[in-house]
Design an enzyme around this catalytic site. Structure first.
Site, mmCIF file in Angstrom:
data_model
loop_
_atom_site.group_PDB
_atom_site.id
_atom_site.type_symbol
_atom_site.label_atom_id
_atom_site.label_comp_id
_atom_site.label_asym_id
_atom_site.label_seq_id
_atom_site.Cartn_x
_atom_site.Cartn_y
_atom_site.Cartn_z
ATOM 1 C CB SER A 62 -0.110 -8.229 -1.118
ATOM 2 O OG SER A 62 -0.912 -9.055 -0.292
ATOM 3 C CD GLU A 77 -10.266 4.807 0.890
ATOM 4 O OE1 GLU A 77 -10.241 6.020 0.633
ATOM 5 O OE2 GLU A 77 -9.485 3.984 0.362
ATOM 6 C CE LYS A 96 -4.477 -1.517 1.386
ATOM 7 N NZ LYS A 96 -4.340 -2.924 1.823
#
Ligand SMILES: *Cc1c(COP(=O)(O)O)cnc(C)c1O
Length: 401
Positions: free
Chosen positions: A387, A126, A104
């Site tokens: 990930s 968010e 991210k």
């Protein structure tokens, strides 16, 4: 017995994973379904991004941040012992080794740097489980920006540690009390808040979803995963390009970034969704959060809630480009259950010494299943994006094991 290959021939390739068509379209998906003031704000983001992305100064500054702060390039790790027991050659792209522990941060640093370039002083975001919120708070602290993170009240209760992390990093966490008080509502609230703050704030979306240019821009910021992996595979694999490229899909950003590095190769692309969050595999056409894509819906067309043990896969839809790649047959989307994911996480921990994030464990669960049932023929090479790391999930693992 299977008598039809699940693989269609990979469809080349021209134009796939390049720029979207006019008005942010990927096939019939995408677009910019937003109130007038946000359409204008999105247009400004689009213009700033196009300008920045062709500016070597911006690209260089981002590359340097990713090197010195995030730890890029991340390694490509051959999973030797696991490969041996599966009969395929599995390589892991190690996004779990980045600062803050998942992919991210790649996107967030790109958007934070863009916000600075646009003269914005605050990031709005968010978050569901808090991973994107923590990444946003981290980038804001690093670049001297403020951060306001919208989070469902239920998620705030469930994810106390990440809420504390965000506050420690200096971010404001705003509880969202509407609807189911989870990610979907937090996203709606963040967009609503942005309407009144477009002059000084940038909305930092956490995946390849939302109105144009976000699906495209976020994929480009995550492309670093695929580009690095492509070069690493060229150096390390006998075949140069892996036979299969696999990643988990929530909104689809780590998968899109990974696929982008291989879209023009013969590699077969596989996106792995959670059984209860399978927007690409089981969704229907709809519009949510500014974008036309595939969403889980009830018979009345109401978008329903996703349910997955992995918070990052708990989104009822999928990014528009994945919907398009599915229609083209360029990528295939499959699902695995919570139990399969947990079993896969344990197997990776015990064969390779890596505790994966629950989301990433979904991708691995499919590799394990497919190696077992012949969907992945013996000897094939598989690149899988890992990930994120499993630290955030240890209490879930502890409850189940
Ligand atoms: C958020 C998250 C995901 C899902 O997001 P995508 O946009 O689909 O990549 C996957 N893995 C981890 C570790 C995450 O934190």
């Amino acid at each position: 017995m299977r008598n039809v290959s699940p693989w269609r021939e990979p469809v080349p390739l021209d134009g796939t994973m390049g720029e979207p068509r006019a008005r942010g379209r990927f096939g019939e998906y995408g677009g910019r379904y937003a109130p007038e003031s946000l359409v204008e704000a999105c247009r400004e983001v689009d213009e700033a991004f196009r300008d920045a992305w062709t500016d070597p100064g911006f690209r260089g500054a981002l590359a340097r941040l990713l090197a010195v702060h995030v730890g890029r390039p991340t390694p490509l790790t051959p999973a030797r012992r696991l490969s041996e027991s599966l009969g395929v050659q599995l390589y892991l792209k190690r996004e779990d080794l980045t600062h803050t522990g998942s992919h991210k941060i790649n996107n967030v640093l790109g958007q934070a740097l863009l916000a600075t370039r646009m003269g914005r002083r605050r990031l709005i975001a968010e978050t569901g489980a808090g991973q994107h919120g923590v990444a946003t708070a981290t980038a804001a602290a690093l670049l001297g920006l403020e951060a306001t993170v919208f989070m469902g009240e239920r998620d705030i209760e469930r994810q106390a540690l990440n809420v504390f992390r965000m506050r420690m990093l200096g971010a404001e966490v705003v509880p969202v009390t509407s609807g189911s008080r989870t990610l979907k509502d937090a996203t709606s609230e963040a967009m609503r808040h942005w309407v009144g703050a477009t002059g000084d704030s940038h909305y930092c979306i956490g995946s390849v979803v939302g109105p144009d240019p976000y699906p495209w821009m976020v994929r480009e910021f995550q492309r670093v995963i695929g580009d690095e992996a492509r070069a690493q595979c060229a150096a390390e694999l006998r075949t140069g390009v892996p036979d299969h490229v696999v990643a988990c899909v929530g909104g689809g950003s780590n998968a899109a970034g990974t696929f982008a590095g291989f879209a023009d190769t013969p590699a077969r692309l596989v996106g792995v969704e959670a059984e209860g969050g399978a927007g690409a595999a089981r969704g229907r056409l709809g519009v949510l959060h500014g974008c036309r894509s595939l969403f889980l819906q009830d018979d009345d067309g109401q978008i329903t809630e996703a349910h997955s043990i992995a918070a990052g896969l708990d989104y009822p839809g999928v990014g528009p480009e994945h919907a398009h790649l599915r229609d083209l047959g360029r990528a295939r989307y499959v699902t695995v259950t919570d139990d399969e994911a947990v079993a896969a996480a344990v197997r990776l921990a015990r064969t390779e010494g890596i505790v994966p994030a629950l989301e990433s464990a979904h991708a691995l669960a499919w590799v394990i299943r497919a190696a077992g049932d012949g969907d992945l023929p013996a000897g094939t090479t598989v690149l899988m994006t890992l990930s994120g790391r499993g630290d955030k999930d240890v209490s879930t693992y502890k409850e189940l094991l």
